[in-house]
Design a protein around this motif. Structure first.
Motif, mmCIF file in Angstrom:
data_model
loop_
_atom_site.group_PDB
_atom_site.id
_atom_site.type_symbol
_atom_site.label_atom_id
_atom_site.label_comp_id
_atom_site.label_asym_id
_atom_site.label_seq_id
_atom_site.Cartn_x
_atom_site.Cartn_y
_atom_site.Cartn_z
ATOM 1 N N CYS A 1 35.630 43.477 46.038
ATOM 2 C CA CYS A 1 36.389 43.380 44.794
ATOM 3 C C CYS A 1 37.673 44.189 44.850
ATOM 4 C CB CYS A 1 35.540 43.870 43.621
ATOM 5 S SG CYS A 1 34.092 42.866 43.298
ATOM 6 N N HIS A 2 38.703 43.641 44.242
ATOM 7 C CA HIS A 2 39.991 44.306 44.106
ATOM 8 C C HIS A 2 40.412 44.211 42.633
ATOM 9 C CE1 HIS A 2 40.162 44.132 48.488
ATOM 10 N NE2 HIS A 2 39.833 42.851 48.376
ATOM 11 N N TYR A 3 41.104 45.236 42.162
ATOM 12 C CA TYR A 3 41.468 45.319 40.761
ATOM 13 C C TYR A 3 42.992 45.379 40.661
ATOM 14 C CZ TYR A 3 36.833 47.095 41.648
ATOM 15 O OH TYR A 3 35.564 47.246 42.165
ATOM 16 N N VAL A 4 43.553 44.592 39.760
ATOM 17 C CA VAL A 4 45.010 44.451 39.672
ATOM 18 C C VAL A 4 45.510 44.952 38.327
ATOM 19 C CG1 VAL A 4 46.968 42.883 39.929
ATOM 20 C CG2 VAL A 4 44.821 42.394 41.138
ATOM 21 N N GLY A 5 46.457 45.862 38.370
ATOM 22 C CA GLY A 5 47.130 46.323 37.165
ATOM 23 C C GLY A 5 48.515 45.706 37.084
ATOM 24 N N LEU A 6 48.858 45.131 35.943
ATOM 25 C CA LEU A 6 50.170 44.535 35.722
ATOM 26 C C LEU A 6 50.969 45.464 34.808
ATOM 27 C CD1 LEU A 6 49.035 40.854 34.972
ATOM 28 C CD2 LEU A 6 49.466 41.935 37.198
ATOM 29 N N PHE A 7 52.245 45.705 35.145
ATOM 30 C CA PHE A 7 53.052 46.675 34.421
ATOM 31 C C PHE A 7 54.366 46.054 33.967
ATOM 32 C CE2 PHE A 7 50.310 48.901 37.339
ATOM 33 C CZ PHE A 7 49.871 50.016 36.646
ATOM 34 N N GLY A 8 54.776 46.379 32.766
ATOM 35 C CA GLY A 8 56.082 46.003 32.243
ATOM 36 C C GLY A 8 56.857 47.254 31.909
ATOM 37 N N ASN A 9 57.987 47.474 32.597
ATOM 38 C CA ASN A 9 58.764 48.707 32.425
ATOM 39 C C ASN A 9 57.906 49.957 32.608
ATOM 40 O OD1 ASN A 9 61.228 47.383 31.900
ATOM 41 N ND2 ASN A 9 60.676 47.112 29.734
ATOM 42 N N GLY A 10 56.979 49.867 33.554
ATOM 43 C CA GLY A 10 56.135 51.015 33.880
ATOM 44 C C GLY A 10 54.902 51.178 33.031
ATOM 45 N N SER A 11 54.727 50.367 31.971
ATOM 46 C CA SER A 11 53.548 50.470 31.100
ATOM 47 C C SER A 11 52.542 49.385 31.447
ATOM 48 C CB SER A 11 53.962 50.335 29.637
ATOM 49 O OG SER A 11 54.810 51.395 29.261
ATOM 50 N N LEU A 12 51.285 49.769 31.497
ATOM 51 C CA LEU A 12 50.231 48.803 31.809
ATOM 52 C C LEU A 12 50.150 47.744 30.713
ATOM 53 C CD1 LEU A 12 47.896 48.275 33.894
ATOM 54 C CD2 LEU A 12 46.390 49.447 32.262
ATOM 55 N N CYS A 13 50.238 46.483 31.103
ATOM 56 C CA CYS A 13 50.197 45.409 30.108
ATOM 57 C C CYS A 13 49.210 44.303 30.473
ATOM 58 C CB CYS A 13 51.583 44.812 29.895
ATOM 59 S SG CYS A 13 52.403 44.243 31.392
ATOM 60 N N GLY A 14 48.521 44.450 31.603
ATOM 61 C CA GLY A 14 47.535 43.453 31.977
ATOM 62 C C GLY A 14 46.613 43.977 33.061
ATOM 63 N N ILE A 15 45.378 43.464 33.081
ATOM 64 C CA ILE A 15 44.391 43.862 34.084
ATOM 65 C C ILE A 15 43.689 42.618 34.594
ATOM 66 C CG2 ILE A 15 44.026 46.149 33.074
ATOM 67 C CD1 ILE A 15 41.482 45.087 31.763
ATOM 68 N N ALA A 16 43.223 42.668 35.844
ATOM 69 C CA ALA A 16 42.556 41.508 36.429
ATOM 70 C C ALA A 16 41.641 41.947 37.559
ATOM 71 C CB ALA A 16 43.590 40.503 36.953
ATOM 72 N N VAL A 17 40.730 41.066 37.934
ATOM 73 C CA VAL A 17 39.869 41.290 39.092
ATOM 74 C C VAL A 17 40.035 40.124 40.058
ATOM 75 C CG1 VAL A 17 37.858 40.217 37.942
ATOM 76 C CG2 VAL A 17 37.508 41.759 39.887
ATOM 77 N N ILE A 18 40.149 40.449 41.335
ATOM 78 C CA ILE A 18 40.188 39.454 42.406
ATOM 79 C C ILE A 18 39.032 39.745 43.342
ATOM 80 C CG2 ILE A 18 41.487 38.554 44.374
ATOM 81 C CD1 ILE A 18 44.060 39.144 42.927
ATOM 82 N N GLN A 19 38.271 38.720 43.679
ATOM 83 C CA GLN A 19 37.110 38.894 44.547
ATOM 84 C C GLN A 19 37.260 38.094 45.835
ATOM 85 O OE1 GLN A 19 33.733 37.791 42.088
ATOM 86 N NE2 GLN A 19 33.535 39.856 41.278
ATOM 87 N N TYR A 20 36.683 38.655 46.884
ATOM 88 C CA TYR A 20 36.585 37.973 48.175
ATOM 89 C C TYR A 20 35.115 37.668 48.416
ATOM 90 C CZ TYR A 20 35.860 37.641 53.231
ATOM 91 O OH TYR A 20 35.448 37.251 54.483
ATOM 92 N N LEU A 21 34.827 36.438 48.839
ATOM 93 C CA LEU A 21 33.462 36.038 49.177
ATOM 94 C C LEU A 21 33.424 35.494 50.595
ATOM 95 C CD1 LEU A 21 31.936 34.082 46.135
ATOM 96 C CD2 LEU A 21 31.145 36.251 47.084
ATOM 97 N N ASP A 22 32.434 35.927 51.352
ATOM 98 C CA ASP A 22 32.194 35.382 52.685
ATOM 99 C C ASP A 22 30.929 34.528 52.613
ATOM 100 O OD1 ASP A 22 31.781 34.758 55.298
ATOM 101 O OD2 ASP A 22 31.755 36.820 56.050
ATOM 102 N N LEU A 23 31.112 33.218 52.464
ATOM 103 C CA LEU A 23 29.976 32.313 52.288
ATOM 104 C C LEU A 23 29.190 32.112 53.585
ATOM 105 C CD1 LEU A 23 31.590 29.621 49.956
ATOM 106 C CD2 LEU A 23 30.278 31.661 49.345
ATOM 107 N N ALA A 24 29.758 32.540 54.709
ATOM 108 C CA ALA A 24 29.035 32.428 55.978
ATOM 109 C C ALA A 24 27.849 33.383 56.027
ATOM 110 C CB ALA A 24 29.981 32.701 57.149
ATOM 111 N N ARG A 25 27.811 34.332 55.118
ATOM 112 C CA ARG A 25 26.740 35.346 55.142
ATOM 113 C C ARG A 25 25.570 34.998 54.227
ATOM 114 N NH1 ARG A 25 29.586 41.134 54.601
ATOM 115 N NH2 ARG A 25 27.432 41.794 55.047
ATOM 116 N N VAL A 26 25.626 33.848 53.573
ATOM 117 C CA VAL A 26 24.496 33.398 52.749
ATOM 118 C C VAL A 26 24.203 31.933 53.061
ATOM 119 C CG1 VAL A 26 24.936 34.987 50.845
ATOM 120 C CG2 VAL A 26 25.992 32.744 50.822
ATOM 121 N N ALA A 27 22.974 31.525 52.813
ATOM 122 C CA ALA A 27 22.617 30.108 52.918
ATOM 123 C C ALA A 27 23.041 29.444 51.617
ATOM 124 C CB ALA A 27 21.120 29.943 53.159
#
Length: 394
Positions: free
Chosen positions: A62-88
């Motif tokens: 998991c990675h977490y993204v902060g979005l900033f406008g003029n240096g102030s936090l104005c948005g948040i998000a999560v980005i995930q990576y999945l490796d499907l080769a490691r599960v059936a």
């Protein structure tokens, strides 16, 4: 030497004029004000994200993204990576070799997406008034591309890029935000139970069921005689973690399509992080745990989470249906507006009053040639589930 916070932050770019974004690898590095924006969705709070950091599926990062406008936090998000080769991912109980599983792992196993794959619904990002959705998505598109490059440096080539899950009203204009050549898809619906005005108890709910489904309720309740339901605390969840994981896998492995499995300590960590906002209910027969369900308080919504049960007891005691009725009764009693039942088991959920809400996403293959056939590929890999919607109310 770089500070620990600097090591936990991947990028900081000036983009789109006054807007910038940062990508974090750890919740301990999240910027001040993150939880002020996340107050609308517990799953994007620092505590909710910490669960994924401390007890993630082994094939997820998991990675977490902060979005900033003029240096102030104005948005948040999560980005995930999945490796499907490691599960059936796909199950084929008749054959040891599954063509779909082979093709997926060979050509589409490394997936990077904006959103939370352990949940159903728009748990991808939240914004305040400091940024428009189009500007925010443009930043997130850049963040997605930067993470793709970062994984390539590690020797992992990303096959698929995606964003999930939006209902029809929430679906943004991805084209305007720079998401070119993405295929729009719709998978299994989100099952949502709406608490009707005036309901104050389970009896109010039962009074509005038609005769057939009131009889179903009474029959299920009678079948469950001898089953004791108990709310478990952190110590009890930790003590029973082995049995809990066994029951969870019993249900999870029945699915025709899986992209991850939760680790054994997942519910324990969730209780540590979310405290009273996470409810774990165990179902016991002769003092032995035979089933469990989990609930998460999320503003006006009550989200159902993962559950598990002993297959034989489930059949004998109609355990799953009784769990659904328990969830409905709890949500009504506590004054919630909706129960988010999520995907799976759509027909039985509709039999207690949940309605299907279509959810959409977008997806793109990083190989331009394969991306031309994304619609056909997605249709081939997407498991079809036939079910009939029920109408339990008068």
């Amino acid at each position: 030497m770089a500070s620990p916070q600097a090591m936990e932050m991947l990028f900081y770019y000036n983009t789109l004029g006054k807007y910038t974004y940062s990508i974090y690898n750890s919740t301990s590095a999240l910027p001040e004000g993150w939880d002020n924006i996340a107050c609308e969705n517990i799953f994007l709070s620092s505590s909710g994200l910490a669960v994924l950091e401390k007890a993630p599926p082994e094939n997820m990062e998991c990675h977490y993204v902060g979005l900033f406008g003029n240096g102030s936090l104005c948005g948040i998000a999560v980005i995930q990576y999945l490796d499907l080769a490691r599960v059936a991912t796909f199950k084929n109980r008749e054959r040891s070799f599954c063509l779909k599983d082979y093709l997926l792992k060979r050509f589409s196993s490394h997936v990077l997406f904006i959103g939370n794959n352990t949940l159903t619904g728009q748990n991808a990002y939240l914004l305040n008034n400091g940024i428009s959705e189009t500007e925010a998505l443009a930043l997130l598109h850049m963040a997605l591309q930067d993470l793709k490059k970062e994984y390539r440096k590690k020797g992992r080539r990303i096959h698929l890029l995606a964003v999930k899950d939006f209902n029809e009203k929430e679906m943004p204009d991805f084209e305007a935000a720079g998401f070119k050549d993405y295929y729009k898809f719709c998978t299994q619906p989100n099952m949502i139970f709406t608490i009707r005005p005036g309901w104050e108890s389970a009896e109010d709910y039962l009074s509005e069921l038609n005769t057939k489904y009131r009889t179903q309720h009474n029959r299920a309740r009678k079948k469950a005689e001898g089953i004791i339901k108990k709310k478990l605390n952190l110590d009890e969840i930790a003590l029973l973690s082995g049995r809990i994981h066994e029951l969870y896998l019993t249900v999870a492995e029945k699915a025709a399509f899986n992209t991850f499995y939760l680790p054994q300590n997942h519910f324990e960590i969730m209780k540590q992080e979310l405290n009273d906002n996470f409810r774990f209910y165990g179902y016991f027969k002769n003092e032995k745990l035979v089933g469990f369900n989990t609930l998460i308080k999320n503003g006006c919504d009550m989200d159902t989470y993962f559950l598990g049960y002993d297959e034989e007891i489930q059949k004998e005691k109609m355990l799953y249906l009784n769990m659904l009725y328990d969830m409905v009764a709890y949500a009504i009693k506590k004054g919630y507006k909706r129960i988010i039942f999520a995907r799976s088991a759509m027909e039985i959920k509709s039999s207690v009053g949940a309605k299907a809400e279509d959810v959409y996403g977008i997806i793109k293959h990083t190989n331009p040639l394969l991306n031309l056939f994304m619609e056909k590929f997605f249709t081939y890999f997407d498991p079809k589930v036939e079910w009939k919607a029920r109408s339990p109310f008068k």
